[in-house]
Design an enzyme around this catalytic site. Structure first.
Site, PDB file in Angstrom:
ATOM      1  N   CYS A   1       0.903  -1.167   0.000  1.00  0.00           N
ATOM      2  CA  CYS A   1       0.000   0.000   0.000  1.00  0.00           C
ATOM      3  C   CYS A   1       0.929   1.201   0.000  1.00  0.00           C
ATOM      4  O   CYS A   1       1.138   1.849   1.014  1.00  0.00           O
ATOM      5  CB  CYS A   1      -0.883  -0.023   1.242  1.00  0.00           C
ATOM      6  SG  CYS A   1      -2.174  -1.260   1.154  1.00  0.00           S
TER       7      CYS A   1
ATOM      8  N   GLY B   1       3.922   7.334  -1.106  1.00  0.00           N
ATOM      9  CA  GLY B   1       5.292   6.872  -1.334  1.00  0.00           C
ATOM     10  C   GLY B   1       6.357   7.297  -0.346  1.00  0.00           C
ATOM     11  O   GLY B   1       7.539   7.061  -0.597  1.00  0.00           O
ATOM     12  N   GLY B   2       5.951   7.906   0.757  1.00  0.00           N
ATOM     13  CA  GLY B   2       6.955   8.353   1.733  1.00  0.00           C
ATOM     14  C   GLY B   2       7.900   7.215   2.131  1.00  0.00           C
ATOM     15  O   GLY B   2       9.129   7.383   2.117  1.00  0.00           O
ATOM     16  N   LYS B   3       7.316   6.073   2.454  1.00  0.00           N
ATOM     17  CA  LYS B   3       8.161   4.961   2.909  1.00  0.00           C
ATOM     18  C   LYS B   3       8.882   4.301   1.733  1.00  0.00           C
ATOM     19  O   LYS B   3      10.032   3.875   1.875  1.00  0.00           O
ATOM     20  CB  LYS B   3       7.324   3.935   3.682  1.00  0.00           C
ATOM     21  CG  LYS B   3       6.727   4.550   4.939  1.00  0.00           C
ATOM     22  CD  LYS B   3       5.951   3.563   5.765  1.00  0.00           C
ATOM     23  CE  LYS B   3       5.270   4.268   6.926  1.00  0.00           C
ATOM     24  NZ  LYS B   3       4.048   5.020   6.534  1.00  0.00           N
TER      25      LYS B   3
ATOM     26  N   ASP C   1       1.718  -1.286   4.676  1.00  0.00           N
ATOM     27  CA  ASP C   1       1.418  -0.074   5.442  1.00  0.00           C
ATOM     28  C   ASP C   1      -0.079   0.158   5.245  1.00  0.00           C
ATOM     29  O   ASP C   1      -0.505   0.872   4.342  1.00  0.00           O
ATOM     30  CB  ASP C   1       2.255   1.095   4.877  1.00  0.00           C
ATOM     31  CG  ASP C   1       2.166   2.338   5.755  1.00  0.00           C
ATOM     32  OD1 ASP C   1       2.043   2.184   6.982  1.00  0.00           O
ATOM     33  OD2 ASP C   1       2.219   3.448   5.198  1.00  0.00           O
TER      34      ASP C   1
ATOM     35  N   CYS D   1      -0.561   4.020  10.985  1.00  0.00           N
ATOM     36  CA  CYS D   1      -0.305   5.278  11.704  1.00  0.00           C
ATOM     37  C   CYS D   1      -1.441   5.475  12.703  1.00  0.00           C
ATOM     38  O   CYS D   1      -2.003   6.554  12.820  1.00  0.00           O
ATOM     39  CB  CYS D   1      -0.146   6.459  10.756  1.00  0.00           C
ATOM     40  SG  CYS D   1      -1.532   6.718   9.663  1.00  0.00           S
TER      41      CYS D   1
HETATM   42  C1  SAM Z   1      -1.690   4.470   4.774  1.00  0.00           C
HETATM   43  S1  SAM Z   1      -1.763   4.752   3.078  1.00  0.00           S
HETATM   44  C2  SAM Z   1      -0.143   4.306   2.582  1.00  0.00           C
HETATM   45  C3  SAM Z   1       0.892   5.379   2.850  1.00  0.00           C
HETATM   46  C4  SAM Z   1       2.229   5.050   2.216  1.00  0.00           C
HETATM   47  N1  SAM Z   1       2.717   3.770   2.592  1.00  0.00           N
HETATM   48  C5  SAM Z   1       3.265   6.100   2.529  1.00  0.00           C
HETATM   49  O1  SAM Z   1       4.116   5.894   3.389  1.00  0.00           O
HETATM   50  O2  SAM Z   1       3.237   7.162   1.886  1.00  0.00           O
HETATM   51  C6  SAM Z   1      -2.703   3.382   2.535  1.00  0.00           C
HETATM   52  C7  SAM Z   1      -2.731   3.168   1.038  1.00  0.00           C
HETATM   53  O3  SAM Z   1      -3.400   1.908   0.817  1.00  0.00           O
HETATM   54  C8  SAM Z   1      -3.993   1.955  -0.451  1.00  0.00           C
HETATM   55  N2  SAM Z   1      -4.968   0.838  -0.544  1.00  0.00           N
HETATM   56  C9  SAM Z   1      -6.156   0.731   0.072  1.00  0.00           C
HETATM   57  N3  SAM Z   1      -6.741  -0.437  -0.262  1.00  0.00           N
HETATM   58  C10 SAM Z   1      -5.898  -1.088  -1.100  1.00  0.00           C
HETATM   59  C11 SAM Z   1      -5.933  -2.332  -1.790  1.00  0.00           C
HETATM   60  N4  SAM Z   1      -6.988  -3.142  -1.680  1.00  0.00           N
HETATM   61  N5  SAM Z   1      -4.900  -2.667  -2.574  1.00  0.00           N
HETATM   62  C12 SAM Z   1      -3.840  -1.836  -2.708  1.00  0.00           C
HETATM   63  N6  SAM Z   1      -3.753  -0.642  -2.086  1.00  0.00           N
HETATM   64  C13 SAM Z   1      -4.761  -0.266  -1.288  1.00  0.00           C
HETATM   65  C14 SAM Z   1      -4.590   3.344  -0.491  1.00  0.00           C
HETATM   66  O4  SAM Z   1      -4.806   3.752  -1.825  1.00  0.00           O
HETATM   67  C15 SAM Z   1      -3.510   4.178   0.225  1.00  0.00           C
HETATM   68  O5  SAM Z   1      -2.659   4.784  -0.711  1.00  0.00           O
END
Ligand code: SAM
Length: 555
Positions: free
Chosen positions: A369, A373-375, A439, A492
């Site tokens: 997820c 893209g921070g991580k 994440d 988070c």
């Molecule tokens: C908490 S954010 C991720 C933040 C990211 N890891 C960062 O550090 O910038 C959760 C992400 O999960 C994605 N997401 C939600 N359901 C999903 C799925 N079924 N498959 C893939 N990605 C999904 C969302 O689009 C969102 O971008």
């Protein structure tokens, strides 16, 4: 802006009051020939047609332009009316608050001028309220940010007081949205920003008169004056913390301006004292952390040098790549530190999740997820040019942002994006990875100080839905881990049901995975008794986050 200065419309401004960048034009102060010397900016001229525009939903009527300045006098074209009689930052703030309430905008605590949305906002204010503002000064932008974030955070508390000061509850319940926002701003300024009472009353009355009608201004005047009197005599009405748990939580939810369900949940999980500390943290102004982009060869010392030259105060961080700043984000943005890929805004709590992943050169890692893209970027920079990261996300737009950032940071060679639903992708692919980071989408209860509106957008029911999704995504992510590989689950959130309980349930469903302590990957104070990574806002002065390391058996 200097105390006595010339605005973009060639009019001499009166000095700023200490607390407000409100301006009242003094047309007399500048001789006509001087005022003619500089043409008005396009934003001013563009208002010519605005007087005939219909008010959009939420704004009751076409604004009263009675106090507008005829620009004919100022050497501008004949029909142009520019209202420069209200403070720009309040005008922008009130419109942004209306948009947030309707779900059309976010409280963006990072200043947006750099990406032009500051200008867009002004255009929106002009179209919505029907009067023109000049381009916002940096100082105004900062005030918009402070007022919008604070007013949103304190909404429940402010509304309780506004309702108490209305002649009857019905008046509050049926109040037009714009009037309510103006009152909230006035209450916030007087109670939380300590703006001098006369300035806050005067400016918000003026705004109500211009944006609505004279009667609305009179009402704002009466209610704000009552508030000032109550504040001065230390007799503000507040609910008593008494009765059963629910009644006490309701009173606390008003005093600390949080949803009742959150207050009850935190008291249940963390105890009352910690719940109060958490709410105080969420209501305080957040600091931001910057991570230097080592993949472009920059060091923290380089970043520190740049901050010093910009006179931005910083604190060093427990993490080598990070520094913290409380103020000065505008200088950072304007100097292009983000745009040029020198650093990124990232909380250390997120950086520590990457430390739990512990990317090693040569590894293959899928970030399940990944967006925005921070991580991903931080993991890629830790691979030192050897290895590969697959960034998967269901959201195409956010993935695009991720890949643009990867290019900016010189890491696009190491990252491949996959636009997919993880649940389908995991079923279809046969590829296995050394490490899999999930994440997961979560409540975000650990980042409420930075996301002022989030507390009001979350319902208890969302949590239950999220937990189901987290279980499903964990099951899918586990399918991508090669024998002997590592699965990292992170959020988070500070909610045990989204964190520890999800992992306990996962290990029961998947005996092929064993919990591995994060000991050795993050500093000791972040490690729980069970071996999880957990950052706590009140204990570590950073966002709340969680991570677990799970190792897959080799057969
Ligand atoms: C908490 S954010 C991720 C933040 C990211 N890891 C960062 O550090 O910038 C959760 C992400 O999960 C994605 N997401 C939600 N359901 C999903 C799925 N079924 N498959 C893939 N990605 C999904 C969302 O689009 C969102 O971008």
């Amino acid at each position: 802006m200097s105390l006595r200065t010339q605005c973009a419309c060639s009019c001499m401004l009166q000095p700023y009051s200490a607390s407000s960048s409100s301006i009242t034009l003094s047309m007399r102060a500048t001789p006509t020939h001087q005022r003619r010397a500089r043409p008005p900016p396009p934003s001013c001229l563009a208002t010519r047609h605005l007087r005939r525009r219909r008010a959009p939903a939420g704004i009751n009527r076409v604004p009263n332009l009675g106090s507008a300045v005829s620009t004919k006098k100022a050497g501008m074209s004949k029909d142009t009316f520019i209202n420069l009689d209200v403070s720009h930052h309040r005008a922008v703030a009130v419109v942004r608050l209306l948009r947030i309430e309707k779900g059309k905008a976010f409280v963006d605590l990072l200043n947006e001028k750099a990406n032009d949305s500051g200008d867009k906002e002004i255009g929106y204010v002009q179209r919505t309220l029907g009067f023109s503002t000049r381009y916002l000064e940096d100082r105004d932008i900062r005030l918009v940010t402070v007022i919008v974030a604070g007013t949103v955070r304190w909404k429940r508390y402010l509304d309780y007081l506004i309702m108490s000061l209305c002649s009857e509850e019905k008046v509050f319940r049926e109040m037009e949205p714009l009037l309510l926002q103006i009152l909230r701003i006035g209450f916030f300024e007087i109670l939380k920003l300590d703006v001098p009472a006369y300035a806050a009353v005067d400016e918000n009355v003026r705004l109500a008169k211009v944006a609505l009608r004279p009667g609305a201004g009179n009402m704002v005047n009466a209610i704000l004056r009552k508030l000032v009197l109550l504040k001065e005599t230390d007799s503000l009405p507040l609910p008593k913390i008494e009765g059963d748990d629910r009644a006490q939580a309701r009173a606390l939810s008003i005093i600390y301006s949080h949803p009742v369900w959150m207050v009850r949940r935190w008291i249940r999980f963390h105890g009352k004292d910690e719940a109060l500390r958490l709410m105080n943290w969420n209501n305080s102004d957040p600091h931001f952390s910057l991570r230097v982009n080592t993949s472009k060869g920059y060091t923290r010392a380089d970043l520190v040098k740049r901050l010093e030259s910009l006179q931005v105060h910083y604190e060093e961080s427990i993490m080598d790549e990070f520094v913290r700043i409380r103020e000065g984000m505008q200088q950072v943005l304007k100097a292009g530190l983000l745009k040029d890929g020198i650093c990124a805004v990232q909380d250390e709590s997120a950086g520590l999740v990457v430390s739990v992943v512990d990317p090693q050169p040569g590894e293959t890692i899928v970030d399940c997820c990944a967006a925005p893209g921070g991580k991903t970027l931080f993991m890629a920079s830790r691979l030192s040019g050897e290895g590969k990261i697959w960034a998967l996300d269901i959201n195409k737009g956010r993935l695009r942002i991720l890949m643009d950032a990867a290019k900016l940071h010189g890491l696009d060679d190491m990252i491949t994006d996959i636009h997919a639903d993880l649940r389908l992708y995991a079923k279809e692919t046969t590829v296995k990875y050394d490490k899999v980071l999930l994440d997961a989408p979560c409540s975000g209860l650990g980042v409420l100080s930075k996301r002022a509106d989030l507390r009001w957008n979350r319902q208890f029911e969302n949590l239950e839905e999220l937990m189901c999704l987290q279980d499903e995504l964990l099951d899918s992510a586990s399918m991508l881990v090669k024998p002997g590989g590592i699965l990292i689950y992170s959020t988070c959130s500070i909610d045990p049901e989204e964190n520890e309980e999800r992992i306990t349930a996962f290990v029961q469903r998947h005996p092929e995975f064993a919990l591995q302590s994060v000991c050795g990957y993050v500093p000791r104070e972040f490690i729980t008794d069970e071996g999880f990574y957990s950052s706590n806002p009140t204990k570590h002065s950073m966002d709340g986050a969680f991570a677990a390391r799970l190792v897959r058996s080799t057969h």
